[in-house]
Structure formats: structure tokens, C-alpha cells
Design a protein around this motif. Structure first.
Motif, PDB file in Angstrom:
ATOM      1  N   SER A  66      41.293  49.952  42.897  1.00 40.75           N
ATOM      2  CA  SER A  66      41.479  51.343  43.316  1.00 40.75           C
ATOM      3  C   SER A  66      40.299  52.058  44.152  1.00 40.75           C
ATOM      4  O   SER A  66      40.361  52.730  44.979  1.00 40.75           O
ATOM      5  CB  SER A  66      41.992  52.441  42.461  1.00 40.75           C
ATOM      6  N   THR A  92      52.915  44.062  44.320  1.00 42.93           N
ATOM      7  CA  THR A  92      53.305  43.878  42.760  1.00 42.93           C
ATOM      8  C   THR A  92      54.524  44.785  42.477  1.00 42.93           C
ATOM      9  O   THR A  92      55.297  44.458  41.550  1.00 42.93           O
ATOM     10  CB  THR A  92      52.139  44.608  42.018  1.00 42.93           C
ATOM     11  N   ASP A 113      43.970  42.998  49.787  1.00 46.89           N
ATOM     12  CA  ASP A 113      44.089  43.234  48.430  1.00 46.89           C
ATOM     13  C   ASP A 113      44.911  42.377  47.662  1.00 46.89           C
ATOM     14  O   ASP A 113      46.086  42.050  47.902  1.00 46.89           O
ATOM     15  CB  ASP A 113      44.871  44.531  48.371  1.00 46.89           C
ATOM     16  N   LYS A 129      45.583  41.453  36.256  1.00 49.48           N
ATOM     17  CA  LYS A 129      46.795  40.725  36.761  1.00 49.48           C
ATOM     18  C   LYS A 129      46.783  39.094  36.518  1.00 49.48           C
ATOM     19  O   LYS A 129      47.605  38.788  35.862  1.00 49.48           O
ATOM     20  CB  LYS A 129      47.395  40.949  38.112  1.00 49.48           C
TER      21      LYS A 129
END
Ligand SMILES: *Cc1c(COP(=O)(O)O)cnc(C)c1O
Length: 363
Positions: A78, A153, A173, A197
Motif C-alpha cells: 500500500s 487477488t 503490482d 502472499k
């Protein structure tokens, strides 16, 4: 599996058991230092070896060219939503953006604070259920950069190929699919990923950035927000997330021991293939994502008629059967199996088995 379950959480997510065991072994006393990695100076010889080796392993696995820096930052993916435009946006050169879902939208929200952009493509018209065609994009040859989210995602979509952006840097990203497949780093100006992740615990964010791009930022940016600061200090300008970096190294070793990026990619193809096949062959489940855009990391599916009662029941009963984290993101509902690198094949087989039984009991 000594009471470990199959964890399909979207993130933080499953880690390779071998990496966790190695960390456990080292926890109290790392290599006879008499302390854990969490407790040692980030300037120590031991940690210096850890961070260098982590970087070198990644460089080898992804075959990263020498004119790229590998940075270990904080603030999550972020913070990159802000840092990227702060460092890479140039006056009067709007950014080109392809909008493929919630994470791109969050990135756009921060980009807007810094400079203008053009939305060159978007899949919002169909609930982000596909990746827009990368042919005939109206890309601006003068754009500061082109921005994409390689794997979505939440929506369960993934770029199968990347847009060709010529001299304009492509920024991606890759938080939820980094190291899941082979790629050519040289096609990108900047790749970034929060670790939690696919490559480690939360707390560290990986940034792979082409050398020339660290030079373009204003010197008036806060020191910590300049890529240059971290590139020149080799990610040791301030105290880095030492334990997260160490864990990343153990995950990279696991990749090395599993056939490298090619081996991991083949395994991911097999895993996703089995799961999508089970969904497609059933009259009870369906996948709302267009076939050629499907993610091999986050498999989004629903029960036909979108019966939310059945879906809640599915999530609860699956959890009881040792299959956790199968609820879809709160913004889209439905079901989602996140099957990152470290999800073993046995987890996919157990899930498919459970899906069949659930269908038999409820169809
Ligand atoms: C999870 C995720 C993020 C956010 O990561 P944080 O580290 O929590 O900031 C951003 N982009 C994508 C694609 C993600 O999957």
C-alpha cells in the motif's frame, strides 16, 4: 502434518513447511550466535550475510539483470501506491493505468494526489471478471509510466501476457503472484510485492527497480520515501524488518529446492488446472472469471444461483474439515481458494474431494 491444516487464506498466507521448520530450529540460537535473528543488529556480520544471500537468491531465481536494484522496504504494498508516483511521475506526463480491480483502484486513489493519469483500459464494466486486451491499447509514448496489477487477488484474474510499453517504464503490482511463474524482469521498470502472499511473512515489501528510475525523484521528497535512499544504503538506511527478510530467504531456498521458478510454475499450472477443472466439470459450482483471464493464485468460484446460504455453509464445513480461509473477499462474496506457491498439491486434492462431497450432499 502435525495438526497443520490447509490454509487457503488470501494473505497473510501459507508458507512452506520446510521454511517454518528451519526458522523454528534457528529460533533461539541462530548459527551459534546465542540469539535469534530477531534480536541481532541489522549491521552484524550474520545479518549482513542473510540480506545479501536473500538478494542473491532472488536475483538468481528471477534472473534479474544487473541494472536493477532489489529493495526490501516497509509500509506494505500500500505504501508503494504513493511511493511510485512520488518517485516516478514527471510534470505534464500523465500516468497510463489499466484498471483491473480493487487494488488498482486503491493505487489510483493515491496516484491522484500526485499527478494526472489516463485510464487506458478497465474491466470495471463487467465486475473486473476479465483482463482487458493488451492489443491496441492507446498508450501515450510520453507517459511517466504504465501501471498494472498483474494478479487481482480479489477478482481472481491474472495477466497471461504483459503490455508492451516500449520506452515507457511498465510498473506492476505483483503482490499476489510474484515468483509464481517465470518472467522477464527487463520488460519492467518496477515490480513490487508485499511479501505476505507468496514470498514470506508480512512486514517486508519487495521492490525491483531499474537503476535509472531511482534518479528521477525530487530531492525534496522525504528521505525515507525516496527509492534512492534505500538503493544506496542497500535497504539498510534504517532498521529493516530483519526476521521477515530472513524468512524470505528460507522461502527462496525452498523454491531453489523445488526446481526453481520453472518447477514452481509447473506445479502452479498443475494445481490450478485440477481446481478449475473440478469447477468447470461440476453443475453445482461455477467460476465467474473469463477463462483466458483466470488467476492461478486466487481461484474465485461460486455455487450456481449464488446461493449465499450454501456458500456460508461451504466455508464453515470446509473449515471443520481442515480447509480454512475459503470465503470470498467481503467486497465480492462467494468463495475463493488462494493457492499460492506454498499450497501443496495435497491441499488442492483435499479441497476438490471436499467440493465433490459437499455437492453430493447439497445439490
Ligand atoms: C494484498 C495486496 C495489496 C496490499 O498489500 P499490503 O501489504 O497489505 O499493503 C496490494 N496489492 C495486491 C495485488 C494485493 O494482493
Amino acid at each position: 502434518m502435525n495438526n497443520r491444516i490447509f490454509n487457503f487464506s488470501a494473505g497473510p498466507a501459507v508458507l512452506p513447511e520446510s521454511a517454518l521448520k528451519e526458522a523454528q530450529k534457528d529460533l533461539l540460537n541462530y548459527k551459534n550466535c546465542g540469539m535469534s535473528v530477531m534480536e541481532m543488529s541489522h549491521r552484524s556480520k550474520e545479518f549482513s550475510e542473510i540480506i545479501t544471500s536473500t538478494e542473491n537468491k532472488l536475483r538468481k531465481i528471477l534472473n534479474i539483470p544487473d541494472n536493477y536494484y532489489v529493495l526490501f522496504l516497509q509500509g506494505g504494498a500500500s505504501l508503494q501506491f504513493s511511493m511510485i508516483p512520488m518517485n516516478l511521475y514527471h510534470d505534464n506526463k500523465p500516468v497510463d493505468v489499466i484498471n483491473t480491480g480493487s487494488w488498482t483502484k486503491k493505487a489510483i486513489k493515491e496516484l491522484k494526489r500526485i499527478g494526472p493519469f489516463n485510464m487506458v483500459a478497465s474491466s470495471e464494466d463487467k465486475n473486473f471478471s476479465y483482463i482487458p486486451s493488451i492489443e491496441n491499447l492507446n498508450l501515450n509514448p510520453e507517459a511517466s509510466y504504465v501501471y498494472i496489477t498483474s494478479n487481482n487477488t480479489i477478482a481472481g484474474t491474472q495477466y497471461q501476457e504483459f503490455p508492451k510499453t516500449g520506452k515507457v517504464p511498465l510498473v506492476a503490482d505483483m503482490s499476489s503472484d510474484i515468483l509464481s511463474r517465470d518472467l522477464n524482469t527487463g520488460d519492467f521498470g518496477l515490480i513490487y510485492a508485499g511479501a505476505q502472499k507468496n514470498i514470506g511473512p508480512s512486514g517486508v515489501t519487495l521492490v525491483i527497480i531499474r537503476e535509472d528510475l531511482i534518479e528521477s525523484a525530487s530531492e525534496y521528497l522525504p528521505t525515507m520515501l525516496q527509492y534512492k535512499t534505500h538503493a544506496e544504503a542497500r535497504s539498510l538506511y534504517n532498521t529493516p524488518p530483519v526476521f521477515s527478510i530472513y524468512m524470505m530467504k528460507l522461502v527462496f531456498e525452498w523454491i531453489e529446492n523445488n526446481g526453481g521458478i520453472k518447477g514452481i510454475e509447473a506445479l502452479n499450472n498443475e494445481k490450478a488446472g485440477i481446481l478449475y477443472d473440478a469447477i468447470d466439470k461440476s453443475d453445482f459450482y461455477y467460476c465467474p472469471v473469463e477463462k483466458d483471464s483466470r488467476s492461478k493464485m486466487n481461484v474465485v468460484f461460486r455455487v450456481v444461483s449464488n446461493n449465499e446460504e450454501f456458500e456460508s455453509k461451504f466455508v464453515a464445513e470446509a473449515a471443520k474439515a481442515g480447509l480454512s480461509g475459503l470465503k470470498g473477499h467481503r467486497s465480492v462474496g462467494g468463495l475463493r481458494a488462494s493457492i499460492y506457491n506454498a499450497m501443496p498439491l495435497a491441499g488442492i486434492e483435499a479441497l476438490v474431494q471436499f467440493m465433490k462431497e459437499f455437492e453430493r450432499r447439497n445439490a
